[in-house]
Design a protein around this motif. Structure first.
Motif, short mmCIF file in Angstrom:
data_model
loop_
_atom_site.label_atom_id
_atom_site.label_comp_id
_atom_site.label_asym_id
_atom_site.label_seq_id
_atom_site.Cartn_x
_atom_site.Cartn_y
_atom_site.Cartn_z
N MET A 1 0.76 -1.23 -0.02
CA MET A 1 -0.02 0.07 0.16
C MET A 1 1.03 1.24 0.11
SD MET A 1 -2.76 1.27 2.81
CE MET A 1 -3.92 0.10 2.45
N SER A 2 0.69 2.15 -1.03
CA SER A 2 1.37 3.19 -0.98
C SER A 2 0.67 4.44 -0.72
CB SER A 2 1.96 3.46 -2.51
OG SER A 2 2.43 4.39 -2.67
N PHE A 3 1.33 5.27 0.10
CA PHE A 3 0.61 6.52 0.71
C PHE A 3 1.17 7.94 -0.25
CE2 PHE A 3 0.57 3.91 4.11
CZ PHE A 3 -0.95 3.92 4.53
N ILE A 4 1.66 7.71 -1.30
CA ILE A 4 2.21 8.55 -2.44
C ILE A 4 0.86 9.24 -3.00
CG2 ILE A 4 3.60 9.24 -4.36
CD1 ILE A 4 5.27 7.03 -3.68
N PHE A 5 0.98 10.32 -3.30
CA PHE A 5 0.04 11.31 -3.95
C PHE A 5 0.68 11.68 -5.36
CE2 PHE A 5 -2.98 15.14 -4.70
CZ PHE A 5 -4.16 14.15 -5.03
N SER A 6 0.59 11.06 -6.19
CA SER A 6 1.28 11.27 -7.58
C SER A 6 0.49 11.99 -8.58
CB SER A 6 1.75 9.94 -8.26
OG SER A 6 0.65 9.23 -8.50
N LYS A 7 1.00 12.41 -9.57
CA LYS A 7 0.26 13.31 -10.54
C LYS A 7 -0.85 12.21 -11.12
CE LYS A 7 1.04 16.45 -14.49
NZ LYS A 7 2.18 17.16 -15.22
N GLU A 8 -0.70 11.28 -11.38
CA GLU A 8 -1.58 10.13 -11.89
C GLU A 8 -2.95 10.16 -11.05
OE1 GLU A 8 1.28 9.01 -11.46
OE2 GLU A 8 2.22 9.44 -13.74
N GLN A 9 -2.81 10.48 -9.65
CA GLN A 9 -3.86 10.35 -8.82
C GLN A 9 -4.61 11.73 -8.66
OE1 GLN A 9 -1.38 8.82 -5.66
NE2 GLN A 9 -2.69 7.14 -5.67
N ARG A 10 -4.40 12.49 -9.44
CA ARG A 10 -5.24 14.00 -9.53
C ARG A 10 -5.88 14.25 -10.75
NH1 ARG A 10 0.58 17.25 -8.66
NH2 ARG A 10 1.41 15.67 -7.28
N LEU A 11 -7.01 15.08 -10.56
CA LEU A 11 -7.77 15.42 -11.62
C LEU A 11 -6.96 16.62 -12.04
CD1 LEU A 11 -11.55 14.72 -10.26
CD2 LEU A 11 -10.05 13.44 -11.95
N LEU A 12 -6.63 16.78 -13.22
CA LEU A 12 -5.83 17.81 -13.65
C LEU A 12 -6.39 18.79 -14.54
CD1 LEU A 12 -2.66 15.51 -14.51
CD2 LEU A 12 -3.01 16.86 -12.41
N ASN A 13 -7.48 18.55 -15.29
CA ASN A 13 -7.95 19.33 -16.29
C ASN A 13 -9.63 19.50 -16.21
OD1 ASN A 13 -9.04 16.99 -17.89
ND2 ASN A 13 -6.87 17.39 -18.80
N SER A 14 -10.10 20.44 -16.76
CA SER A 14 -11.63 20.56 -16.57
C SER A 14 -12.28 19.34 -17.23
CB SER A 14 -12.10 21.94 -17.45
OG SER A 14 -11.75 21.93 -18.70
N LYS A 15 -11.90 18.43 -18.22
CA LYS A 15 -12.47 17.60 -18.78
C LYS A 15 -12.75 16.38 -17.65
CE LYS A 15 -11.35 13.55 -21.48
NZ LYS A 15 -10.09 13.10 -21.54
N ASP A 16 -11.50 16.22 -16.83
CA ASP A 16 -11.73 15.25 -15.75
C ASP A 16 -12.73 15.66 -14.83
OD1 ASP A 16 -9.72 13.86 -16.87
OD2 ASP A 16 -8.22 14.97 -15.57
N TYR A 17 -13.05 17.06 -14.35
CA TYR A 17 -13.88 17.41 -13.19
C TYR A 17 -15.18 17.31 -14.00
CZ TYR A 17 -10.53 19.30 -10.03
OH TYR A 17 -9.52 19.66 -9.15
N THR A 18 -15.36 17.75 -15.09
CA THR A 18 -16.70 17.50 -15.91
C THR A 18 -17.15 16.33 -15.80
OG1 THR A 18 -16.14 19.55 -17.34
CG2 THR A 18 -17.96 18.05 -18.07
N HIS A 19 -16.25 15.38 -16.17
CA HIS A 19 -16.59 13.82 -16.01
C HIS A 19 -17.35 13.52 -15.00
CE1 HIS A 19 -16.15 9.63 -16.57
NE2 HIS A 19 -15.57 9.37 -15.35
#
Length: 114
Positions: A1-19
């Motif tokens: 189990m990893s507790f890292i908060f990497s870039k792949e674990q973030r919503l980065l753009n408006s398309k992601d939020y809109t989804h």
């Protein structure tokens, strides 16, 4: 189990939020946060988006504290499925201490993870 908060674990753009905003499958809300969840576009990770409006929390150091707590809580809570999650902070979140906010977020993670 990893507790890292990497870039792949973030919503980065408006398309992601809109989804997430257009057709969220689960919603959890209390006096501090509203949390929306939708199955992820990414296959590997659950991803987090944070919305802390200046209209709701005026002081920058309070907004940063709330965002830090949300990210920290998200890192500790791991799901077996991959979800896109958006957390919206409410006005009352600035007035309570970190322990109360952390407990509130844990309840949200349990509710939306079902």
């Amino acid at each position: 189990m990893s507790f890292i908060f990497s870039k792949e674990q973030r919503l980065l753009n408006s398309k992601d939020y809109t989804h997430v905003f257009t057709a969220s499958e689960r919603k959890s809300s209390d006096s501090y946060f509203t949390v929306l969840r939708r199955f992820s576009l990414s296959e590997k990770y659950s991803r987090l988006g944070v919305v802390v409006a200046k209209k709701n929390i005026r002081r920058a150091h309070e907004r940063n504290r709330v965002k830090r707590l949300i990210r920290e809580s998200f890192r500790y809570y791991q799901w077996s499925n991959s979800y896109d999650v958006v957390v919206l902070a409410k006005h009352s979140a600035q007035y309570v201490d970190n322990r109360v906010l952390f407990k509130s977020l844990l309840r949200h993670w349990e509710r939306i993870g079902q």
